[in-house]
Design a protein around this motif. Structure first.
Motif, mmCIF file in Angstrom:
data_model
loop_
_atom_site.group_PDB
_atom_site.id
_atom_site.type_symbol
_atom_site.label_atom_id
_atom_site.label_comp_id
_atom_site.label_asym_id
_atom_site.label_seq_id
_atom_site.Cartn_x
_atom_site.Cartn_y
_atom_site.Cartn_z
ATOM 1 N N ASP A 66 -4.251 -10.254 22.509
ATOM 2 C CA ASP A 66 -3.274 -11.039 22.996
ATOM 3 C C ASP A 66 -1.703 -10.813 22.431
ATOM 4 O O ASP A 66 -0.777 -11.174 23.021
ATOM 5 C CB ASP A 66 -3.582 -12.676 22.934
ATOM 6 N N SER A 67 -2.022 -10.827 21.217
ATOM 7 C CA SER A 67 -0.539 -10.618 20.368
ATOM 8 C C SER A 67 -0.330 -9.362 19.891
ATOM 9 O O SER A 67 0.509 -9.160 19.279
ATOM 10 C CB SER A 67 -0.825 -11.649 19.310
ATOM 11 N N GLN A 68 -1.018 -8.209 20.189
ATOM 12 C CA GLN A 68 -0.900 -6.844 19.820
ATOM 13 C C GLN A 68 0.349 -6.155 20.541
ATOM 14 O O GLN A 68 0.713 -6.571 21.687
ATOM 15 C CB GLN A 68 -2.185 -5.950 19.822
ATOM 16 N N GLN A 69 0.752 -5.085 19.858
ATOM 17 C CA GLN A 69 1.849 -4.253 20.502
ATOM 18 C C GLN A 69 1.259 -3.383 21.468
ATOM 19 O O GLN A 69 1.960 -2.891 22.451
ATOM 20 C CB GLN A 69 2.734 -3.618 19.581
ATOM 21 N N SER A 70 0.207 -2.724 21.280
ATOM 22 C CA SER A 70 -0.462 -1.976 22.127
ATOM 23 C C SER A 70 -0.574 -2.518 23.574
ATOM 24 O O SER A 70 -0.705 -3.782 23.671
ATOM 25 C CB SER A 70 -1.981 -1.433 21.636
ATOM 26 N N VAL A 71 -0.540 -1.737 24.775
ATOM 27 C CA VAL A 71 -0.487 -2.058 25.746
ATOM 28 C C VAL A 71 -1.776 -2.546 26.461
ATOM 29 O O VAL A 71 -2.010 -3.015 27.615
ATOM 30 C CB VAL A 71 0.339 -1.088 26.850
ATOM 31 N N ILE A 72 -2.925 -1.960 25.740
ATOM 32 C CA ILE A 72 -4.212 -2.183 26.604
ATOM 33 C C ILE A 72 -4.827 -3.732 26.245
ATOM 34 O O ILE A 72 -4.207 -4.519 25.654
ATOM 35 C CB ILE A 72 -5.491 -1.150 26.007
ATOM 36 N N ASP A 73 -5.850 -4.075 27.081
ATOM 37 C CA ASP A 73 -6.282 -5.231 27.228
ATOM 38 C C ASP A 73 -7.223 -5.711 26.181
ATOM 39 O O ASP A 73 -7.933 -6.964 26.598
ATOM 40 C CB ASP A 73 -6.575 -5.351 28.605
ATOM 41 N N TYR A 74 -7.754 -5.052 25.144
ATOM 42 C CA TYR A 74 -8.471 -5.511 24.091
ATOM 43 C C TYR A 74 -8.137 -4.681 22.998
ATOM 44 O O TYR A 74 -7.350 -4.125 22.601
ATOM 45 C CB TYR A 74 -9.970 -5.026 24.422
ATOM 46 N N ASN A 75 -8.994 -5.314 21.703
ATOM 47 C CA ASN A 75 -8.581 -4.581 20.512
ATOM 48 C C ASN A 75 -10.012 -4.558 19.716
ATOM 49 O O ASN A 75 -10.986 -5.552 19.961
ATOM 50 C CB ASN A 75 -7.869 -5.625 19.676
ATOM 51 N N VAL A 76 -10.552 -3.508 19.393
ATOM 52 C CA VAL A 76 -11.919 -2.925 18.930
ATOM 53 C C VAL A 76 -12.019 -3.798 17.440
ATOM 54 O O VAL A 76 -13.198 -4.137 17.067
ATOM 55 C CB VAL A 76 -12.235 -1.547 18.420
ATOM 56 N N PHE A 77 -10.883 -4.249 16.984
ATOM 57 C CA PHE A 77 -10.807 -5.225 15.660
ATOM 58 C C PHE A 77 -10.950 -6.746 16.087
ATOM 59 O O PHE A 77 -10.800 -7.618 15.172
ATOM 60 C CB PHE A 77 -9.975 -4.947 14.743
ATOM 61 N N GLU A 78 -10.973 -7.119 17.405
ATOM 62 C CA GLU A 78 -10.806 -8.337 17.617
ATOM 63 C C GLU A 78 -11.750 -9.308 16.873
ATOM 64 O O GLU A 78 -12.822 -9.167 16.590
ATOM 65 C CB GLU A 78 -11.134 -8.481 19.271
ATOM 66 N N GLY A 79 -10.986 -10.552 16.373
ATOM 67 C CA GLY A 79 -11.590 -11.486 15.645
ATOM 68 C C GLY A 79 -11.895 -11.305 14.088
ATOM 69 O O GLY A 79 -12.045 -12.038 13.302
ATOM 70 N N ILE A 80 -11.404 -10.008 13.668
ATOM 71 C CA ILE A 80 -11.258 -9.926 12.142
ATOM 72 C C ILE A 80 -10.100 -10.353 11.510
ATOM 73 O O ILE A 80 -9.099 -10.405 12.007
ATOM 74 C CB ILE A 80 -11.459 -8.539 12.091
ATOM 75 N N GLU A 81 -10.426 -11.271 10.367
ATOM 76 C CA GLU A 81 -9.167 -11.874 9.647
ATOM 77 C C GLU A 81 -8.796 -11.095 8.746
ATOM 78 O O GLU A 81 -9.782 -10.575 7.966
ATOM 79 C CB GLU A 81 -9.715 -13.255 9.280
ATOM 80 N N VAL A 82 -7.601 -10.766 8.839
ATOM 81 C CA VAL A 82 -6.986 -9.887 7.795
ATOM 82 C C VAL A 82 -6.033 -10.657 6.644
ATOM 83 O O VAL A 82 -5.375 -11.559 7.381
ATOM 84 C CB VAL A 82 -6.219 -8.532 8.380
ATOM 85 N N THR A 83 -6.106 -10.309 5.650
ATOM 86 C CA THR A 83 -5.245 -10.747 4.691
ATOM 87 C C THR A 83 -4.470 -9.705 4.084
ATOM 88 O O THR A 83 -5.081 -8.842 3.279
ATOM 89 C CB THR A 83 -5.902 -11.565 3.613
ATOM 90 N N GLY A 84 -3.127 -9.704 4.266
ATOM 91 C CA GLY A 84 -2.347 -8.531 3.752
ATOM 92 C C GLY A 84 -1.767 -8.180 4.977
ATOM 93 O O GLY A 84 -2.246 -7.515 5.613
ATOM 94 N N LEU A 85 -0.401 -8.343 5.113
ATOM 95 C CA LEU A 85 0.495 -8.025 6.449
ATOM 96 C C LEU A 85 1.927 -7.400 5.888
ATOM 97 O O LEU A 85 2.424 -8.027 4.901
ATOM 98 C CB LEU A 85 0.463 -8.996 7.214
ATOM 99 N N PRO A 86 2.607 -6.896 6.746
ATOM 100 C CA PRO A 86 3.980 -6.666 6.412
ATOM 101 C C PRO A 86 4.903 -7.990 6.337
ATOM 102 O O PRO A 86 4.561 -8.749 7.099
ATOM 103 C CB PRO A 86 4.224 -5.640 7.424
ATOM 104 N N ARG A 87 5.700 -7.934 5.475
ATOM 105 C CA ARG A 87 6.860 -8.869 5.463
ATOM 106 C C ARG A 87 8.251 -8.386 6.350
ATOM 107 O O ARG A 87 8.646 -8.878 7.203
ATOM 108 C CB ARG A 87 7.167 -9.349 4.266
ATOM 109 N N PHE A 88 8.317 -6.858 5.580
ATOM 110 C CA PHE A 88 9.323 -6.223 6.348
ATOM 111 C C PHE A 88 8.947 -4.579 6.429
ATOM 112 O O PHE A 88 8.143 -4.345 5.780
ATOM 113 C CB PHE A 88 10.608 -6.253 5.503
#
Ligand SMILES: NC(=O)NCCC(=O)O
Ligand SMILES: [Zn+2]
Ligand SMILES: [Zn+2]
Length: 483
Positions: free
Chosen positions: A403-425
């Protein structure tokens, strides 16, 4: 305008230290303490790293009767959102099509790119024209050539064609790449499974077991050795292929292996899901493997026998996947991952102690920059480098959602995985393109990056092959032919 990234910890492939980074005209112009600039980005608590380079994407690619859905606009936006600042895509000439004509078609797709990009050229057929045009392609800054050992009847080339092309790569100082699966065996296995009524997505995995990949990897390594050229094996997914690469490297051969983030994290049980769409969305080649193969790939990254983590981003919608509803062989092969590669690798690699931060930078950026002769313009935080930088907040987290990804497709194979570590800039040649969840990418900002042939490894290998080449033995007394 000058920009300063302040108060962060700089993490490169070989060093970790406190420092500010100053940027002007898209380049790093100063590294030190207490730097000043017109724009200040606060990196307190963050790691300042070279932006990711994904050397394996297929954006808007014609494949299996359709086109991959992410183009250079959504694909490069997804890349930047996840900390990747450069992608290398594949130009695929049709059989008998001129390489230069195909390149013109691919160039036309790239106007909307928001991060820098380059191409690998695929060799999908062989002839004098291809031999000639390869030199022109290299002159245009494309110095890597992809060979598909699978996809029989479409992209596949045989050993004879590969050996010819690899020898041409050696002459030109270029790097051959292979998709290593035995395409003849896959084609027959596919037919056998279909004849037996085995037509679901799980049969895609049955049709291309690890042995099929291991055999092709060994074969490509032998052909590269005979041609005297380094070799890069894309999407290495299993112990059999890794073992071939490991063994070749231990013998001194210049062979590189590229696991995908998907193969490191997702396993074959995904194909046994009783929801057809769920399983079909995960159909890609090679298919996901079991935990032992995953352990082998992680060990390869840790020990250095595998060098690069990529995505093979080739995104198809559920609707497109349904082309194969009665026949798994018609499900377009490919999965997404551009936005998720860095956060997932950090979470499953650095946060678990499988990788150090410096190894993370090496396998997501620096190693491939060196292999593709982009270093230190890309893949480095040094004076004069392009300011392709990710300011990484190790505390930011999210749950991956389509739902919140930039890719235009309607699913994500990593759906539901919680990630810690993301870009600030995320900065693309100095342009602030991502500020946490805010996307400030600029369509058209991305530029083609030309590469020089004959990188140090090519040169060293050519020199050694020349010194150790078979030589005619000169003899003084040659007996007369007895007739
Ligand atoms: N990997 C995959 O399934 N699709 C993209 C084309 C390729 O790399 O083989
Ligand atoms: Zn492939
Ligand atoms: Zn691919």
């Amino acid at each position: 305008m000058t920009t300063v990234i302040k108060n962060g910890t700089i993490v490169t492939a070989d060093m970790t230290y406190e420092g500010d980074v100053k940027i002007a005209h898209g380049k790093i112009v100063e590294i030190g303490r207490h730097l000043e600039g017109e724009e200040v980005l606060d990196a307190t608590g963050c790691y300042v790293m070279p932006g990711g380079i994904d050397p394996h994407t297929h954006l808007e690619m014609p494949f299996m009767g359709t086109y991959s859905s992410d183009d250079f606009e959504s694909g490069t936006r997804a890349a930047l959102a996840g900390g990747t600042t450069m992608v290398v895509d594949f130009c695929l000439p049709s059989p008998n099509q001129s390489l230069l004509e195909a390149l013109a078609m691919w160039d036309n797709k790239t106007g909307k790119a928001s991060c820098d990009f380059s191409f690998h050229m695929a060799v999908t057929w062989w002839g004098e024209q291809v031999w000639k045009e390869m030199a022109e392609v290299v002159d245009r800054g494309i110095t890597s050539f992809k060979h598909f050992m699978a996809y029989k009847g479409a992209l596949m080339v045989d050993d004879d064609e590969m050996f010819s092309s690899f020898q041409r790569c050696a002459e030109l100082g270029a790097l051959p790449l292979v998709h290593a699966e035995n395409g003849d065996v896959v084609a027959q296995m596919t037919q056998k499974l279909l004849d037996a009524g085995n037509n679901g997505p799980e049969a895609h995995a049955y049709s291309r077991p690890p042995e099929v990949e291991g055999e092709a990897t060994n074969r490509a390594i032998m052909i590269a050795d005979m041609a005297g050229v380094p070799l890069y094996v894309v999407h290495t997914s299993c112990e059999q292929a890794h073992e071939a690469i490991r063994r070749a490297r231990a013998k001194g051969m210049r062979v590189y292996g590229e696991p995908l983030i998907q193969h490191l994290v997702l396993d074959e049980t995904e194909y046994f899901n009783t929801d057809w769409d769920y399983a079909a969305r995960r159909v890609m080649s090679p298919p996901f493997r079991n935990k032992q193969h995953q352990d082998s790939l992680w060990a390869g990254l840790q020990s250095g026998s595998l060098q690069v983590v990529a995505t093979d981003h080739c995104a198809f919608t559920t609707q497109q996947k349904r082309f194969g509803v009665d026949n798994f062989a018609k499900i377009p092969n490919g999965t997404g991952g551009l936005e998720d590669r860095l956060p997932v690798l950090w979470t499953k690699g650095v946060n678990t102690g499988r990788l150090t931060m410096n190894e993370f930078v090496a396998v997501t950026s620096t190693n491939i920059a060196k292999i593709l002769n982009l270093y230190p313009r890309k893949g480095a935080i040094v004076l004069g480098a392009d300011a392709d930088i990710v300011v990484w907040d190790p505390k930011r987290s999210k749950t991956i959602k389509a739902d919140s990804q930039q890719s235009v497709i309607d699913y994500n194979v990593f759906e539901g995985i919680e990630v810690t570590g993301l870009p600030r800039f995320v900065l693309s040649r100095g342009k602030v393109s991502i500020v946490e969840n805010e996307v400030r990418t600029e369509v058209g900002h991305g530029k083609f990056v030309a590469r020089e042939p004959r990188n140090p490894v090519n040169r060293a290998l050519s020199q050694w092959k020349e010194i150790s080449a078979p030589r005619k033995v000169e003899r003084s007394g040659i007996p007369a032919t007895g007739v």
